[in-house]
Design a protein around this motif. Structure first.
Motif, short mmCIF file in Angstrom:
data_model
loop_
_atom_site.label_atom_id
_atom_site.label_comp_id
_atom_site.label_asym_id
_atom_site.label_seq_id
_atom_site.Cartn_x
_atom_site.Cartn_y
_atom_site.Cartn_z
N PHE A 204 0.86 -1.18 0.00
CA PHE A 204 0.00 0.00 0.00
C PHE A 204 0.89 1.23 0.00
CE2 PHE A 204 -2.78 -3.29 1.45
CZ PHE A 204 -4.07 -2.90 1.14
N ILE A 205 0.49 2.24 -0.73
CA ILE A 205 1.26 3.47 -0.86
C ILE A 205 0.36 4.65 -0.48
CG2 ILE A 205 0.73 3.49 -3.35
CD1 ILE A 205 3.33 5.02 -3.79
N VAL A 206 0.88 5.56 0.36
CA VAL A 206 0.12 6.70 0.86
C VAL A 206 0.76 7.99 0.39
CG1 VAL A 206 -0.87 7.80 2.90
CG2 VAL A 206 -0.39 5.34 2.93
N LYS A 207 -0.05 8.86 -0.20
CA LYS A 207 0.43 10.17 -0.65
C LYS A 207 -0.70 11.19 -0.51
CE LYS A 207 2.83 13.40 -2.74
NZ LYS A 207 3.88 14.15 -2.00
N ASP A 208 -0.47 12.21 0.32
CA ASP A 208 -1.46 13.29 0.48
C ASP A 208 -2.85 12.76 0.79
OD1 ASP A 208 0.53 15.16 -0.07
OD2 ASP A 208 0.09 15.18 -2.22
N LYS A 209 -2.94 11.86 1.79
CA LYS A 209 -4.22 11.31 2.27
C LYS A 209 -4.92 10.41 1.25
CE LYS A 209 -4.18 13.38 6.29
NZ LYS A 209 -4.20 12.67 7.59
N VAL A 210 -4.22 10.02 0.20
CA VAL A 210 -4.75 9.05 -0.75
C VAL A 210 -3.96 7.75 -0.58
CG1 VAL A 210 -5.11 8.47 -3.18
CG2 VAL A 210 -5.45 10.83 -2.40
N VAL A 211 -4.67 6.65 -0.37
CA VAL A 211 -4.03 5.35 -0.20
C VAL A 211 -4.33 4.49 -1.42
CG1 VAL A 211 -3.73 3.39 1.35
CG2 VAL A 211 -4.57 5.56 2.26
N LYS A 212 -3.27 3.95 -1.99
CA LYS A 212 -3.44 3.17 -3.22
C LYS A 212 -2.76 1.81 -3.09
CE LYS A 212 -1.52 4.74 -7.10
NZ LYS A 212 -1.33 5.45 -8.40
N THR A 213 -3.39 0.81 -3.68
CA THR A 213 -2.80 -0.52 -3.77
C THR A 213 -3.03 -1.05 -5.18
OG1 THR A 213 -2.57 -2.63 -2.57
CG2 THR A 213 -4.82 -1.90 -3.05
N PRO A 214 -2.11 -1.85 -5.71
CA PRO A 214 -2.28 -2.38 -7.06
C PRO A 214 -3.54 -3.22 -7.19
CG PRO A 214 -0.01 -2.63 -6.36
CD PRO A 214 -0.78 -2.20 -5.15
N PRO A 215 -4.21 -3.18 -8.33
CA PRO A 215 -5.41 -4.01 -8.54
C PRO A 215 -5.02 -5.46 -8.81
CG PRO A 215 -4.87 -2.81 -10.54
CD PRO A 215 -3.90 -2.33 -9.50
N LEU A 216 -5.97 -6.36 -8.58
CA LEU A 216 -5.71 -7.78 -8.84
C LEU A 216 -5.36 -8.03 -10.31
CD1 LEU A 216 -8.58 -9.45 -6.75
CD2 LEU A 216 -6.19 -9.08 -6.09
N SER A 217 -5.88 -7.20 -11.18
CA SER A 217 -5.62 -7.35 -12.62
C SER A 217 -4.15 -7.14 -12.97
CB SER A 217 -6.48 -6.38 -13.43
OG SER A 217 -6.25 -5.05 -13.02
N ASP A 218 -3.38 -6.52 -12.06
CA ASP A 218 -1.94 -6.34 -12.29
C ASP A 218 -1.13 -7.57 -11.88
OD1 ASP A 218 -2.14 -3.90 -13.46
OD2 ASP A 218 -0.97 -2.81 -11.97
N GLY A 219 -1.80 -8.55 -11.23
CA GLY A 219 -1.12 -9.80 -10.90
C GLY A 219 -0.80 -10.02 -9.44
N CYS A 220 -1.29 -9.16 -8.54
CA CYS A 220 -0.97 -9.33 -7.12
C CYS A 220 -1.81 -10.44 -6.51
CB CYS A 220 -1.15 -8.04 -6.35
SG CYS A 220 -2.84 -7.44 -6.23
N VAL A 221 -1.29 -11.05 -5.46
CA VAL A 221 -2.02 -12.09 -4.74
C VAL A 221 -3.26 -11.48 -4.10
CG1 VAL A 221 -1.95 -13.60 -2.71
CG2 VAL A 221 -0.03 -13.57 -4.30
N LYS A 222 -4.35 -12.23 -4.14
CA LYS A 222 -5.61 -11.78 -3.55
C LYS A 222 -5.55 -12.01 -2.05
CE LYS A 222 -10.62 -12.32 -4.19
NZ LYS A 222 -11.68 -13.14 -4.85
N GLY A 223 -4.81 -11.15 -1.36
CA GLY A 223 -4.51 -11.35 0.04
C GLY A 223 -5.71 -11.22 0.96
N VAL A 224 -5.77 -12.10 1.95
CA VAL A 224 -6.84 -12.02 2.95
C VAL A 224 -6.66 -10.76 3.81
CG1 VAL A 224 -7.72 -13.10 5.07
CG2 VAL A 224 -7.37 -14.47 3.00
N MET A 225 -5.42 -10.46 4.21
CA MET A 225 -5.20 -9.23 4.98
C MET A 225 -5.39 -8.00 4.11
SD MET A 225 -4.72 -7.79 7.81
CE MET A 225 -4.42 -9.21 8.85
N ARG A 226 -5.07 -8.10 2.85
CA ARG A 226 -5.34 -6.99 1.92
C ARG A 226 -6.82 -6.62 1.98
NH1 ARG A 226 -7.32 -6.60 -3.43
NH2 ARG A 226 -6.29 -5.04 -4.75
N LYS A 227 -7.68 -7.62 1.99
CA LYS A 227 -9.12 -7.39 2.05
C LYS A 227 -9.51 -6.71 3.36
CE LYS A 227 -13.53 -9.91 1.64
NZ LYS A 227 -14.09 -9.67 3.01
N GLN A 228 -8.93 -7.16 4.48
CA GLN A 228 -9.26 -6.55 5.78
C GLN A 228 -8.84 -5.08 5.82
OE1 GLN A 228 -11.01 -8.76 7.48
NE2 GLN A 228 -10.37 -10.26 5.95
N ILE A 229 -7.65 -4.80 5.31
CA ILE A 229 -7.14 -3.43 5.33
C ILE A 229 -7.96 -2.52 4.42
CG2 ILE A 229 -5.15 -1.97 4.74
CD1 ILE A 229 -4.86 -3.58 7.36
#
Length: 280
Positions: free
Chosen positions: A188-213
């Motif tokens: 997860f990346i934070v910049k000026d109160k905007v939090v971004k994480t890569p989408p599943l379509s980019d190939g990241c694991v569908k993390g269980v903790m990712r979902k909680q966060i």
């Protein structure tokens, strides 16, 4: 102790020379935290496992219900004596069939192993945590990359690279050279109160903790959350970076090259995460 297809044994005695999980990586797994005899995020783990098995065209037995899944995990955790109330379980499902690339059947077997954890609640690690990009190999942006399978060579070689060069972790890139995830969790990346994480379509694991966060972030009115492509150039402009997985919870990144980061949001998320699991 080990749970092999429902039997608690001290040694699996599985024949790896005939095991498709060993021979072809024909296996998926869940890494699960058990706290006070409760399987944390049980539904998320179960449905991700079922989805992964269906995608890989494994035959799911009719009795492989969520209750069965939970029972087999707790059967293992209750089989050991430990002063710790927190345990890590790896639940692996493999296709139990002969054959070469083409299996002669779709039936499955499973094996679950256990490890004692030092900490019960999630604790934010405050020590230095430096990362680098891992560029030797790339993740392909397709559905299989989102599954937790036994095919993790990029994570293995990336971990060796990190150790050899004095980094605590590395970020993986996809074939479009965008950031996908860390070696052991989602980013997860934070910049000026905007939090971004890569989408599943980019190939990241569908993390269980990712979902909680993500659920916690969507309830936080102080920040705007979005799933979007993350370029490596964004790292040095970010205010904060953190990694998530079920065992660690949230891991703050303190440094990337010459850039150092804060951990304001990470501290808040760990507190809310612990509050959430206390209610489970």
């Amino acid at each position: 102790m080990i749970n092999v297809n429902g039997k608690i044994v001290s040694s699996s005695e599985l024949s790896i020379e005939n095991n498709r999980g060993f021979l072809y990586g024909d296996s998926v797994f869940e890494t699960i935290k058990v706290l006070d005899n409760k399987v944390l995020f049980l539904e998320d783990h179960y449905f991700r496992l079922m989805s992964s098995m269906r995608i890989l065209r494994m035959e799911i037995p009719m009795d492989f219900t969520m209750e069965f899944f939970q029972e087999e995990i707790l059967k293992l955790t209750n089989s050991i004596e430990s002063t710790s109330n927190a345990l890590r379980v790896r639940f692996s499902v493999y296709r139990d069939a002969e054959g070469k690339y083409l299996p002669i059947s779709r039936k499955i077997g499973f094996i679950a192993t256990i490890e004692v954890l030092n900490s019960s609640v999630y604790v934010l690690n405050s020590t230095d945590y430096e990362i680098e990009l891992y560029k030797d190999f790339y993740i392909t942006s397709h559905l299989l990359s989102t599954l937790k399978t036994n095919n993790r060579l990029i994570n293995v070689t990336g971990s060796i690279f990190a150790e050899e060069n004095g980094y605590q972790n590395c970020l993986l890139l996809n074939d479009a050279k965008n950031i996908v995830e860390a070696l052991n969790g989602n980013i997860f990346i934070v910049k000026d109160k905007v939090v971004k994480t890569p989408p599943l379509s980019d190939g990241c694991v569908k993390g269980v903790m990712r979902k909680q966060i993500i659920e916690l972030l969507q309830k936080n009115t102080d920040y705007v959350f979005e799933e979007g492509v993350v370029s490596p150039f964004e790292l040095q402009k970010a205010d904060e970076l953190f990694i998530t997985n079920v065992i660690l919870g949230v891991q703050s990144i303190t440094k990337y090259r010459k850039k150092e980061y804060t951990n304001t949001l990470a501290v808040d998320l760990v507190n809310k995460l612990n509050a959430k699991i206390r209610l489970m």
